[in-house]
Design a protein around this motif. Structure first.
Motif, mmCIF file in Angstrom:
data_model
loop_
_atom_site.group_PDB
_atom_site.id
_atom_site.type_symbol
_atom_site.label_atom_id
_atom_site.label_comp_id
_atom_site.label_asym_id
_atom_site.label_seq_id
_atom_site.Cartn_x
_atom_site.Cartn_y
_atom_site.Cartn_z
ATOM 1 N N UNK A 356 22.971 27.440 35.148
ATOM 2 C CA UNK A 356 24.241 27.324 34.441
ATOM 3 C C UNK A 356 24.798 28.662 34.030
ATOM 4 N N UNK A 357 23.961 29.545 33.502
ATOM 5 C CA UNK A 357 24.457 30.848 33.057
ATOM 6 C C UNK A 357 24.821 31.744 34.234
ATOM 7 N N UNK A 358 24.114 31.625 35.337
ATOM 8 C CA UNK A 358 24.511 32.378 36.535
ATOM 9 C C UNK A 358 25.876 31.915 37.016
ATOM 10 N N UNK A 359 26.105 30.608 36.995
ATOM 11 C CA UNK A 359 27.401 30.072 37.416
ATOM 12 C C UNK A 359 28.531 30.613 36.547
ATOM 13 N N UNK A 360 28.284 30.772 35.255
ATOM 14 C CA UNK A 360 29.350 31.255 34.374
ATOM 15 C C UNK A 360 29.846 32.636 34.776
ATOM 16 N N UNK A 361 28.964 33.445 35.352
ATOM 17 C CA UNK A 361 29.401 34.765 35.806
ATOM 18 C C UNK A 361 30.478 34.665 36.870
ATOM 19 N N UNK A 362 30.330 33.708 37.776
ATOM 20 C CA UNK A 362 31.325 33.538 38.842
ATOM 21 C C UNK A 362 32.656 33.041 38.289
ATOM 22 N N UNK A 363 32.617 32.127 37.332
ATOM 23 C CA UNK A 363 33.884 31.594 36.829
ATOM 24 C C UNK A 363 34.600 32.600 35.934
ATOM 25 N N UNK A 364 33.851 33.384 35.170
ATOM 26 C CA UNK A 364 34.492 34.427 34.359
ATOM 27 C C UNK A 364 35.217 35.417 35.262
ATOM 28 N N UNK A 365 34.552 35.855 36.319
ATOM 29 C CA UNK A 365 35.178 36.771 37.272
ATOM 30 C C UNK A 365 36.317 36.083 38.012
ATOM 31 N N UNK A 366 36.122 34.815 38.366
ATOM 32 C CA UNK A 366 37.153 34.087 39.103
ATOM 33 C C UNK A 366 38.461 34.008 38.353
ATOM 34 N N UNK A 367 38.394 33.755 37.044
ATOM 35 C CA UNK A 367 39.613 33.728 36.248
ATOM 36 C C UNK A 367 40.305 35.093 36.295
ATOM 37 N N UNK A 368 39.514 36.160 36.211
ATOM 38 C CA UNK A 368 40.093 37.495 36.277
ATOM 39 C C UNK A 368 40.747 37.791 37.606
ATOM 40 N N UNK A 369 40.170 37.287 38.685
ATOM 41 C CA UNK A 369 40.746 37.522 40.013
ATOM 42 C C UNK A 369 42.085 36.825 40.190
ATOM 43 N N UNK A 370 42.326 35.778 39.405
ATOM 44 C CA UNK A 370 43.612 35.074 39.465
ATOM 45 C C UNK A 370 44.696 35.791 38.668
ATOM 46 N N UNK A 371 44.330 36.952 38.079
ATOM 47 C CA UNK A 371 45.304 37.845 37.445
ATOM 48 C C UNK A 371 46.159 37.124 36.408
ATOM 49 N N UNK A 372 45.543 36.602 35.346
ATOM 50 C CA UNK A 372 46.299 35.813 34.364
ATOM 51 C C UNK A 372 47.075 36.688 33.383
ATOM 52 N N UNK A 373 48.196 37.224 33.822
ATOM 53 C CA UNK A 373 48.977 38.110 32.961
ATOM 54 C C UNK A 373 50.209 37.437 32.380
ATOM 55 N N UNK A 374 50.668 36.363 32.997
ATOM 56 C CA UNK A 374 51.863 35.691 32.509
ATOM 57 C C UNK A 374 51.645 34.184 32.581
ATOM 58 N N UNK A 375 52.705 33.420 32.351
ATOM 59 C CA UNK A 375 52.576 31.975 32.339
ATOM 60 C C UNK A 375 52.031 31.411 33.631
ATOM 61 N N UNK A 376 52.542 31.899 34.766
ATOM 62 C CA UNK A 376 52.069 31.389 36.062
ATOM 63 C C UNK A 376 50.603 31.713 36.271
ATOM 64 N N UNK A 377 50.210 32.945 35.960
ATOM 65 C CA UNK A 377 48.816 33.344 36.131
ATOM 66 C C UNK A 377 47.874 32.538 35.268
#
Length: 413
Positions: A356-377
């Motif tokens: 479970x904790x290894x998986x969290x590393x991928x999702x934390x990075x995954x959110x960052x890769x989606x570039x969440x800077x504005x509403x769409x992101x």
């Protein structure tokens, strides 16, 4: 003639208070880098995934050390109080090193990984110690302990709110988190005691864990847990940045207010854990986990569409998400302990936590890769987190239909 089972001792509630207090304080360093991320970004001139990787390092350090500790059998030799104190001291020192030594994100990574590794002496040990005091009501006790962990994980945001209001930079916030963690260790070392039901921890064995995972019901419970973890730590990592950006877009750019709101959102999960822990044995594991994941997943999808909305509205939905995203956490581990073949639950649970904790590393990075800077992101990033609860609900629904599900929660499924 079979001896009557031991009654839960009256001292259990005092021990629960001590261990919950210690756990709450101990976990202050976990998200200290996330809490001060805006200041780090400005001072270290970070870019891309530099800051999220500081949290990922904690997750990976914990997963690796937890498996190592389980395989070594160290917990059978050293008392829980000593291990807990050592873990908090190492976490505090490593977190302190992160504050005073590095000058960039790359140099901070080893300190963050060591911080995570130190928590392998805190989280599993605390859970084992409280199980030694409760037979009846163990679900509630573990819910209280995970609730305390949740509030502790939120503490750096409260410390940052105080620091910003006082005009301090980010370093005093991180240093304070280290001091608080050591205080938690001293509390447990000074006042916690070994309970009458505490037993030696089973050594981790991949072969034994594999034997448990061959059971379809165990696999489904673990799939539900992984769906839960897909969402949880990514939400805890990114929701403070979302709140700050959304409040600023709405014209409320007070960083202390945003930090206080982030603390409230993450800490609210503590109440969710306690309520869920008290209800799970009566409502059933699958009922509670599916309901929690349905609400948290829906919140993940909806909140991105509120980016820039009035802060009160954003905070209201974020609080709902904060309560439900962690409320079901203890139930997956409890389900595995109930469903695993005799003699396999310990290794199965240890592998579950590590995965479970290894998986969290991928999702934390995954959110960052989606570039969440504005509403769409943010809509894309947080919407992707809803995939975990969706898969988790399907897994728990399938588990509910299996005959083995009557083994959970005294037949309440």
């Amino acid at each position: 003639m079979t001896a009557a089972p031991l009654a839960d001792p009256p001292a259990r509630w005092g021990q629960l208070a001590v261990l919950a207090g210690g756990m709450l304080l101990a976990f202050a360093p976990w998200f200290s880098a996330s809490a001060v991320a805006p200041s780090l970004a400005a001072e270290w001139r970070t870019s891309g995934l530099d800051l999220p990787l500081l949290t990922v390092a904690v997750q990976m350090g914990f997963a690796a050390a937890a498996l190592l500790m389980a395989a070594s059998g160290a917990t059978d030799v050293v008392s829980g109080r000593v291990l807990f104190l050592v873990g908090t001291v190492v976490a505090g020192v490593a977190n302190l090193g992160f504050a005073v030594v590095p000058g960039d994100a790359g140099a901070a990574l080893p300190f963050r990984a060591l911080t995570g590794a130190a928590f392998a002496l805190v989280y599993p040990v605390g859970m084992r110690m409280i199980a030694g005091w409760f037979q009846g009501g163990r679900g509630l006790a573990i819910g209280v302990l995970i609730g305390a962990l949740t509030v502790g994980s939120a503490l750096p945001h409260l410390l940052r709110a105080v620091g910003v209001a006082a005009g301090a930079d980010w370093r005093p916030v991180v240093i304070a988190a280290s001091v608080v963690a050591v205080a938690g260790g001293l509390l447990v070392a000074g006042f916690a005691r070994k309970g009458p039901f505490e037993t030696d921890a089973p050594r981790f064995s991949l072969t034994t864990a594999a034997a448990a995972f061959r059971d379809p019901a165990v696999r489904l419970a673990n799939l539900g847990y992984l769906g839960h973890m897909w969402e949880l730590y990514a939400m805890w990592t990114w929701i403070p940045l979302f709140i700050a950006a959304s409040f600023a877009a709405a014209g409320s750019a007070d960083p202390a207010f945003a930090a206080l709101a982030a603390f409230a959102v993450v800490a609210a999960g503590g109440a969710g854990c306690v309520v869920a822990g008290s209800l799970a044995d009566r409502l059933g594991r699958t009922t509670l986990t599916m309901a929690a994941m349905a609400i948290s997943g829906s919140s993940a999808i909806a909140i991105g569409f509120l980016f820039g909305a009035p802060p009160a509205l954003v905070l209201a939905l974020a609080l709902v998400w904060g309560v439900t995203v962690v409320a079901d956490s203890a139930q997956f581990s409890t389900a595995v302990s109930e469903l695993s073949p005799p003699g396999t639950a310990g290794s199965a649970l240890q592998l579950q936590v590590a995965a479970g904790f290894i998986l969290t590393g991928f999702t934390i990075v995954g959110v960052g890769l989606l570039d969440p800077l504005d509403g769409t992101g943010w809509r894309l990033a947080f919407g992707s987190l809803a995939l975990g609860p969706m898969i988790g609900i399907i897994a728990m629904w399938r588990l509910r239909r299996r005959p083995e599900s009557v083994l959970m929660a005294d037949g309440h499924r």
